[in-house]
Design a protein around this motif. Structure first.
Motif, PDB file in Angstrom:
ATOM      1  N   ALA A 136      -2.424  -1.348   0.589  1.00 55.62           N
ATOM      2  CA  ALA A 136      -3.225  -1.878   1.702  1.00 55.62           C
ATOM      3  C   ALA A 136      -2.365  -2.099   2.936  1.00 55.62           C
ATOM      4  CB  ALA A 136      -3.897  -3.181   1.277  1.00 55.62           C
ATOM      5  N   ALA A 137      -1.159  -2.635   2.736  1.00 61.43           N
ATOM      6  CA  ALA A 137      -0.256  -2.896   3.867  1.00 61.43           C
ATOM      7  C   ALA A 137       0.206  -1.596   4.516  1.00 61.43           C
ATOM      8  CB  ALA A 137       0.947  -3.709   3.393  1.00 61.43           C
ATOM      9  N   LEU A 138       0.350  -0.541   3.719  1.00 59.65           N
ATOM     10  CA  LEU A 138       0.710   0.768   4.267  1.00 59.65           C
ATOM     11  C   LEU A 138      -0.427   1.297   5.139  1.00 59.65           C
ATOM     12  CD1 LEU A 138       3.006   2.936   4.014  1.00 59.65           C
ATOM     13  CD2 LEU A 138       1.618   3.993   2.226  1.00 59.65           C
ATOM     14  N   LYS A 139      -1.655   1.171   4.659  1.00 60.97           N
ATOM     15  CA  LYS A 139      -2.808   1.635   5.438  1.00 60.97           C
ATOM     16  C   LYS A 139      -2.989   0.797   6.706  1.00 60.97           C
ATOM     17  CE  LYS A 139      -7.615   3.128   5.008  1.00 60.97           C
ATOM     18  NZ  LYS A 139      -8.173   2.464   6.202  1.00 60.97           N
ATOM     19  N   ASP A 140      -2.714  -0.507   6.608  1.00 64.35           N
ATOM     20  CA  ASP A 140      -2.860  -1.395   7.761  1.00 64.35           C
ATOM     21  C   ASP A 140      -1.727  -1.254   8.771  1.00 64.35           C
ATOM     22  OD1 ASP A 140      -5.195  -2.397   6.732  1.00 64.35           O
ATOM     23  OD2 ASP A 140      -4.320  -4.273   5.983  1.00 64.35           O
ATOM     24  N   GLY A 141      -0.662  -0.549   8.388  1.00 66.38           N
ATOM     25  CA  GLY A 141       0.462  -0.358   9.299  1.00 66.38           C
ATOM     26  C   GLY A 141       1.504  -1.450   9.251  1.00 66.38           C
ATOM     27  N   GLY A 289     -10.429  -3.504 -11.879  1.00 68.68           N
ATOM     28  CA  GLY A 289     -10.341  -2.194 -12.531  1.00 68.68           C
ATOM     29  C   GLY A 289     -11.291  -1.186 -11.912  1.00 68.68           C
ATOM     30  N   LEU A 290     -12.494  -1.625 -11.561  1.00 63.85           N
ATOM     31  CA  LEU A 290     -13.463  -0.726 -10.915  1.00 63.85           C
ATOM     32  C   LEU A 290     -12.972  -0.306  -9.530  1.00 63.85           C
ATOM     33  CD1 LEU A 290     -16.781  -2.547 -11.899  1.00 63.85           C
ATOM     34  CD2 LEU A 290     -16.003  -0.308 -12.731  1.00 63.85           C
ATOM     35  N   PHE A 291     -12.363  -1.239  -8.803  1.00 64.08           N
ATOM     36  CA  PHE A 291     -11.793  -0.921  -7.484  1.00 64.08           C
ATOM     37  C   PHE A 291     -10.732   0.170  -7.622  1.00 64.08           C
ATOM     38  CE2 PHE A 291      -8.359  -2.030  -4.389  1.00 64.08           C
ATOM     39  CZ  PHE A 291      -9.025  -1.714  -3.214  1.00 64.08           C
ATOM     40  N   ALA A 292      -9.881   0.062  -8.649  1.00 57.99           N
ATOM     41  CA  ALA A 292      -8.856   1.087  -8.886  1.00 57.99           C
ATOM     42  C   ALA A 292      -9.497   2.413  -9.303  1.00 57.99           C
ATOM     43  CB  ALA A 292      -7.888   0.605  -9.962  1.00 57.99           C
ATOM     44  N   LEU A 293     -10.498   2.347 -10.182  1.00 60.24           N
ATOM     45  CA  LEU A 293     -11.198   3.560 -10.632  1.00 60.24           C
ATOM     46  C   LEU A 293     -11.836   4.286  -9.456  1.00 60.24           C
ATOM     47  CD1 LEU A 293     -12.378   5.363 -12.918  1.00 60.24           C
ATOM     48  CD2 LEU A 293     -14.281   3.738 -13.057  1.00 60.24           C
ATOM     49  N   GLU A 294     -12.350   3.523  -8.498  1.00 60.36           N
ATOM     50  CA  GLU A 294     -13.061   4.101  -7.354  1.00 60.36           C
ATOM     51  C   GLU A 294     -12.129   4.463  -6.204  1.00 60.36           C
ATOM     52  OE1 GLU A 294     -15.846   0.925  -6.867  1.00 60.36           O
ATOM     53  OE2 GLU A 294     -16.995   1.513  -8.655  1.00 60.36           O
ATOM     54  N   ILE A 303     -10.129   0.697   1.470  1.00 63.17           N
ATOM     55  CA  ILE A 303      -9.120  -0.353   1.643  1.00 63.17           C
ATOM     56  C   ILE A 303      -7.713   0.213   1.539  1.00 63.17           C
ATOM     57  CG2 ILE A 303      -8.290  -2.571   0.769  1.00 63.17           C
ATOM     58  CD1 ILE A 303     -11.124  -2.698   1.897  1.00 63.17           C
ATOM     59  N   LEU A 304      -7.513   1.189   0.663  1.00 60.60           N
ATOM     60  CA  LEU A 304      -6.206   1.792   0.428  1.00 60.60           C
ATOM     61  C   LEU A 304      -6.157   3.180   1.042  1.00 60.60           C
ATOM     62  CD1 LEU A 304      -5.836   0.935  -3.387  1.00 60.60           C
ATOM     63  CD2 LEU A 304      -5.151  -0.460  -1.413  1.00 60.60           C
ATOM     64  N   PRO A 305      -4.970   3.729   1.279  1.00 65.35           N
ATOM     65  CA  PRO A 305      -4.909   5.137   1.680  1.00 65.35           C
ATOM     66  C   PRO A 305      -5.680   5.983   0.669  1.00 65.35           C
ATOM     67  CG  PRO A 305      -2.747   4.113   1.879  1.00 65.35           C
ATOM     68  CD  PRO A 305      -3.624   3.110   1.191  1.00 65.35           C
ATOM     69  N   PRO A 306      -6.415   7.006   1.121  1.00 67.99           N
ATOM     70  CA  PRO A 306      -7.296   7.766   0.223  1.00 67.99           C
ATOM     71  C   PRO A 306      -6.622   8.312  -1.030  1.00 67.99           C
ATOM     72  CG  PRO A 306      -7.734   8.346   2.503  1.00 67.99           C
ATOM     73  CD  PRO A 306      -6.512   7.454   2.522  1.00 67.99           C
ATOM     74  N   ASP A 307      -5.327   8.654  -0.945  1.00 66.72           N
ATOM     75  CA  ASP A 307      -4.641   9.221  -2.111  1.00 66.72           C
ATOM     76  C   ASP A 307      -3.785   8.191  -2.845  1.00 66.72           C
ATOM     77  OD1 ASP A 307      -2.696   8.894  -0.187  1.00 66.72           O
ATOM     78  OD2 ASP A 307      -1.692  10.793  -0.609  1.00 66.72           O
ATOM     79  N   TRP A 308      -3.904   6.917  -2.473  1.00 62.98           N
ATOM     80  CA  TRP A 308      -2.999   5.908  -3.026  1.00 62.98           C
ATOM     81  C   TRP A 308      -3.088   5.812  -4.546  1.00 62.98           C
ATOM     82  CZ3 TRP A 308       1.172   3.252  -1.673  1.00 62.98           C
ATOM     83  CH2 TRP A 308       1.592   2.220  -2.519  1.00 62.98           C
ATOM     84  N   MET A 309      -4.283   5.681  -5.093  1.00 64.97           N
ATOM     85  CA  MET A 309      -4.412   5.477  -6.528  1.00 64.97           C
ATOM     86  C   MET A 309      -3.957   6.703  -7.320  1.00 64.97           C
ATOM     87  SD  MET A 309      -5.085   2.367  -7.017  1.00 64.97           S
ATOM     88  CE  MET A 309      -4.942   2.639  -8.784  1.00 64.97           C
TER      89      MET A 309
END
Length: 389
Positions: A136-141, A289-294, A303-309
């Motif tokens: 998240a911090a990476l995406k937020d800069g 877990g659902l947030f990570a799955l999605e 919330i995260l960079p699109p390829d983060w997970m």
């Protein structure tokens, strides 16, 4: 962010906890966490905020619903999972299990005094939350690159074995700095760090970590280090200008519709123990877990960079480890904590399983065997008998 303190101060609780068995009439002393009885574990793991200083991770806004199955297939899978779940929960002091597939709660069971209203401590499952905040911090800069030197954020480490170590190395546990993560050895780094936190009120783990020697070049050797996840948390605090609890509330707790606020245990300097000790409900573990799955999405928000997970759950070292997630196979990854805490995410079956436990030792080969057998049964049922982990 709300600071909550009560009872005895932080301690060896820093990382993980206990064995034995006895009756208990009061909350156990946290500095004796490695010697807690079975009864003390069941009480203490469910009440960490009463034992140590904590920050509140505030919930708020609409709660993400978790509903029982309505589809024919979902109802059938729930019925098939009933007996395996009953059998599994008789082993290893399992206190809670939830299994969700494609938004349907196939299993939700509680035992040994733990209920849907209670919170249970995470131990090292917290590492996966911390790593997710790095995304998240990476995406937020706030963090410009994973290849930033850690000394850029923690200049106190300049001139130490951490020279040349990057944020990415911390995420992958490949700093090359020597560390002993042996929970049963009184003189190991992990135990001494924990006991130090429970002793001198002025003790600062950063100073201890700065004294560690190097054993390999950065990026060359995987070595599991709770202390360095705590340093990762310090990087986040300094980069964002926020406590981990506040940033977690802002980026995940409220957007993901968590049902209840969580508690995050603190060190002697009032910083969250990034490598340990978040307390939350079984259902909120499942929502994470659902947030990570999605893929790090919360509703319409990425919330995260699109390829983060994808990056975070890739085994880049050959040690079944990504960015503070364990990689079980190409489709399955997990957040794992001692004494039997687990969030398992299976992309192939689109399912999330959470298991909360109070094993009688920090690590257990039998406990792992029982958990994996149960996960095999889940996958077989939800995928119609197609393959194992």
């Amino acid at each position: 962010m709300k600071l909550k303190t009560s009872g005895a101060i932080l301690l060896a609780l820093l990382l993980f906890c206990p064995p034995p068995v006895s009756a208990v009439e009061k909350y156990p002393e946290p500095q004796n966490v490695f010697n807690w009885s079975r009864a003390e574990r069941l009480l203490g793991f469910m009440n960490m905020e009463k034992l140590t200083p904590v920050h509140e991770v505030r919930a708020g806004g609409p709660v993400r619903p978790l509903a029982p199955p309505t589809s024919k297939r979902g109802l059938k899978m729930a019925a098939l999972l009933k007996k395996p779940t009953e059998d599994f929960m008789k082993t290893g002091d399992i206190v809670g299990v939830i299994v969700i597939r494609k938004g349907e709660v196939l299993v939700e069971e509680y035992a040994r005094g733990f209920t849907a209203e209670d919170r249970w401590t995470s131990f090292s499952v917290a590492k996966s939350f911390t790593a997710t905040l790095v995304g998240a911090a990476l995406k937020d800069g706030f963090i410009k690159s994973l290849d930033d030197q850690v000394t850029q954020y923690v200049p106190e480490l300049k001139g130490t074995a951490y020279d040349g170590v990057t944020v990415r190395h911390f995420l992958a546990m490949t700093s090359g700095v020597k560390w002993d993560e042996n929970y049963s050895a009184a003189d190991s780094d992990v135990v001494r760090l924990a006991l130090g936190l429970g002793g001198d009120k002025n003790h600062d783990q950063l100073k201890d970590l700065a004294q560690l020697p190097r054993e390999a070049e950065p990026g060359k050797l995987f070595s599991y280090k709770t202390g360095e996840t705590n340093l990762l948390g310090l990087i986040l605090i300094r980069a964002t200008g926020k406590s981990l609890a506040d940033y977690l509330s802002e980026k995940i707790w409220r957007p993901c519709g968590m049902e209840k606020s969580a508690w995050w245990a603190l060190d002697r300097q009032g910083r969250e123990l990034a490598g340990c000790c978040l307390s939350l409900t079984l259902r909120d573990y499942a929502r994470f877990g659902l947030f990570a799955l999605e893929g790090g999405r919360a509703g319409e928000d990425q919330i995260l960079p699109p390829d983060w997970m994808v990056q975070a759950t890739r085994d880049a070292t050959g040690n079944h480890y990504g960015y503070q997630w364990w990689v079980l196979d190409k489709d399955v990854f997990a957040a794992n904590g001692i004494f039997g805490q687990l969030i398992a995410v299976d992309r192939r079956s689109q399912s999330v399983a959470v298991i909360l436990s109070a094993w009688d030792s920090p690590v257990s080969s039998q406990g792992d065997k029982d958990r994996f057998q149960y996960l095999y049964q889940i996958r077989s049922i939800v995928m119609g008998g197609q393959g194992k982990l």
